[in-house]
Enzyme design. Structure first.
Site, short mmCIF file in Angstrom:
data_model
loop_
_atom_site.label_atom_id
_atom_site.label_comp_id
_atom_site.label_asym_id
_atom_site.label_seq_id
_atom_site.Cartn_x
_atom_site.Cartn_y
_atom_site.Cartn_z
N HIS A 38 0.84 -1.20 0.00
CA HIS A 38 0.00 0.00 0.00
C HIS A 38 0.87 1.25 0.00
O HIS A 38 1.96 1.26 0.57
CB HIS A 38 -0.98 0.02 1.18
CG HIS A 38 -0.37 0.06 2.54
ND1 HIS A 38 -0.02 1.24 3.18
CD2 HIS A 38 -0.03 -0.92 3.40
CE1 HIS A 38 0.48 0.97 4.37
NE2 HIS A 38 0.51 -0.34 4.53
N GLU A 71 -5.00 1.51 3.20
CA GLU A 71 -4.79 0.49 4.22
C GLU A 71 -4.72 1.11 5.61
O GLU A 71 -5.24 0.54 6.57
CB GLU A 71 -3.51 -0.30 3.92
CG GLU A 71 -3.33 -1.55 4.78
CD GLU A 71 -2.70 -1.29 6.14
OE1 GLU A 71 -2.86 -2.13 7.04
OE2 GLU A 71 -2.06 -0.23 6.31
N GLU A 72 -4.07 2.27 5.72
CA GLU A 72 -3.93 2.90 7.04
C GLU A 72 -5.25 3.47 7.55
O GLU A 72 -5.33 3.92 8.70
CB GLU A 72 -2.87 4.00 6.99
CG GLU A 72 -1.48 3.54 6.59
CD GLU A 72 -0.83 2.60 7.60
OE1 GLU A 72 -1.51 2.22 8.58
OE2 GLU A 72 0.34 2.24 7.41
N HIS A 130 4.34 3.39 12.27
CA HIS A 130 3.32 4.29 12.83
C HIS A 130 3.89 5.24 13.87
O HIS A 130 3.15 6.10 14.37
CB HIS A 130 2.15 3.52 13.46
CG HIS A 130 1.36 2.70 12.50
ND1 HIS A 130 0.12 2.17 12.81
CD2 HIS A 130 1.61 2.30 11.23
CE1 HIS A 130 -0.34 1.49 11.78
NE2 HIS A 130 0.56 1.55 10.81
N ASP A 142 -0.38 4.44 0.86
CA ASP A 142 -0.78 5.47 1.81
C ASP A 142 0.00 5.27 3.11
O ASP A 142 0.52 4.19 3.38
CB ASP A 142 -2.28 5.40 2.08
CG ASP A 142 -2.72 4.09 2.71
OD1 ASP A 142 -2.29 3.03 2.23
OD2 ASP A 142 -3.50 4.12 3.69
N ASP A 165 6.72 1.32 6.13
CA ASP A 165 5.30 0.97 6.07
C ASP A 165 4.56 1.94 5.17
O ASP A 165 4.14 3.00 5.61
CB ASP A 165 4.73 1.00 7.49
CG ASP A 165 3.28 0.61 7.57
OD1 ASP A 165 2.78 -0.01 6.62
OD2 ASP A 165 2.63 0.94 8.58
#
Length: 451
Positions: A91, A155-156, A424, A93, A124
């Site tokens: 992903h 996805e996030e 994150h 995003d 990520d």
């Protein structure tokens, strides 16, 4: 070992410099789809990924979306006769930064320090995007199996429109093997296949005790306040040892947790646990993180200390998050949490509990079969260490969606992160040597699957 391996490894070395440069270009795009202010950036990110795929002569490249969702990129390289088709997922995003000023270097200015590339999305999951593209480059745009590159854009945010995307483009995305590069390894030199994930449910609990705020001196004592009642309620979620005290929640044991565990001192250092603060719960760390429920209070609506006054609060509410062990039904777990909160509100206070956001079901993958055997061989050869199976304490809800939509496909969950990547978090980073190894491992995997 395949006779092709030396040539494949050499080809990987030849594309890594360019792949890193393109990774840095992607990191510079703040594709935070969850923030409407960055919608245009997410569109630009999808366009950039599509352009990188287009340069590798696919049969087709499309940017697709469903129900007003984020842009996703799909590119296809048809399978040679008799060969399987592999879906490569990542992903583009990213998470919000958590505060630009907290970063050692600007989050969207990729910066190398001590062999690691720092930046939001560096691990990520733009590293996953570039791993797939680098593998295709190493094969000169002619992989030995069919490849469908699928790079999602939300996805996030929980992949809310992914089910619709999979339904609407089922034939386009159908594959024999699905490789999801959105997990991590336990160390930079130890490859892992993620085999279990916890689920996630959230609720908002609101406690009410008064019609209006009242003076704490005039009425305090016989009259209670909602914030104190809420604190009592939230404190009931754990027992004195820190075990989750919600009756009925499942805890199980997986073979992955029995074979791999992390030293507590190392884990505490990575998490930034303060000296003297105890670990919660019982069992190995791996068992607690991968196979046991976990509950946390992530937010409370209450006056800030600086704005507090001498009044009893009539109502207060909190956001409570529950990680659900594999094998548990997420909706049933949310009901158990809601029932617990209602039953533990003191002093006759009124309480309302409402679901928040969506439901992410836990998941456990079956690791039997030729695709998993191929992955174990390819990854062990590339990393120089045996492939291990791990669980993830976090939730990746779309994995269950892929498994439901394509029940005949083998799902392999891999990744380009390690414990120091801080996904994150502040100062997210990617181990550059591991990036090269991950590309080599995936290139070896396609070679294995072609056999």
């Amino acid at each position: 070992m395949s006779s092709n391996r030396p040539a494949i490894a050499s080809a990987v070395e030849g594309v890594i410099v360019g792949a890193r440069a393109d990774l840095e270009r992607l990191v510079r795009i703040p594709s935070i789809w969850a923030d409407p202010a960055h919608a245009a950036d997410t569109e630009a990110s999808a366009a950039a990924v599509a352009a990188l795929a287009e340069a590798l002569n696919p049969e087709s490249v499309r940017i697709i979306r469903a129900d007003g969702g984020a842009p996703a990129v799909v590119a296809r390289w048809p399978a040679p006769p008799g060969q399987p088709t592999v879906l490569l997922y990542a992903h583009h995003d990213v998470q919000p930064t958590g505060g630009d000023a907290l970063w050692t270097s600007p989050p969207f200015e990729p910066t190398e320090r001590n062999g690691r590339l720092y930046g939001r999305g560096a691990a990520d999951d733009k590293a996953g995007v570039m791993t797939h593209l680098a593998v295709l480059r190493a094969y000169g745009g002619a992989p030995p199996v069919g490849v469908t590159l699928f790079v999602e854009g939300e996805e996030e945010s929980g992949s809310p429109t992914l089910p619709a995307l999979l339904r609407e483009h089922h034939e386009l995305l159908a594959a024999d093997v699905i490789v999801i590069a959105d997990s991590a390894n336990p160390a930079v030199d130890v490859p892992a296949l993620t085999t279990s994930l916890r689920g996630l449910v959230d609720v908002v609990v609101e406690v009410s005790m008064l019609e209006n705020p009242v003076h704490s001196g005039v009425y305090g004592g016989p009259v209670g306040d909602a914030l104190t009642a809420l604190c009592h309620t939230l404190a009931s979620l754990h027992d004195e040892k820190g075990e989750v005290a919600v009756a009925g929640l499942r805890r199980n044991t997986g073979t992955d947790a029995a074979t791999l565990d992390q030293p507590e001192a190392e884990f505490r250092a990575e998490a930034g646990v303060l000296n003297g603060v105890e670990m919660l719960g019982s069992g190995t760390l791996a068992e607690r993180i991968w196979h046991a429920p976990a509950v946390a209070v992530l937010g409370i609506d209450a006056p800030a200390v600086a704005n507090a006054s001498n009044v009893l609060l009539p109502r207060a509410r909190a956001f409570v998050s529950l990680r659900v062990a594999p094998g548990e039904d997420a909706v049933a777990a949310r009901d158990l949490l809601s029932d617990h909160l209602r039953a533990h509100v003191p002093w006759g206070a009124h309480v309302e509990v409402a679901p928040a956001f969506g439901v992410a079901e836990p998941f456990a993958l079956d690791t039997r079969g030729a695709a998993y055997d191929a992955a174990r061989r390819a990854f062990a050869e590339a990393y120089g260490n045996s492939t291990v199976e791990i669980g993830i304490g976090g939730s990746i809800p779309f994995i269950a969606e892929f498994a439901r939509t394509f029940p005949g496909a083998a799902v392999l969950v891999t990744g380009v992160g390690d414990p120091a990547s801080r996904w994150h978090g502040i100062d997210e980073s990617l181990s550059l040597p591991m990036f090269t190894t991950a590309v080599r491992a995936e290139a070896f995997l396609l070679d294995e699957l072609s056999r």
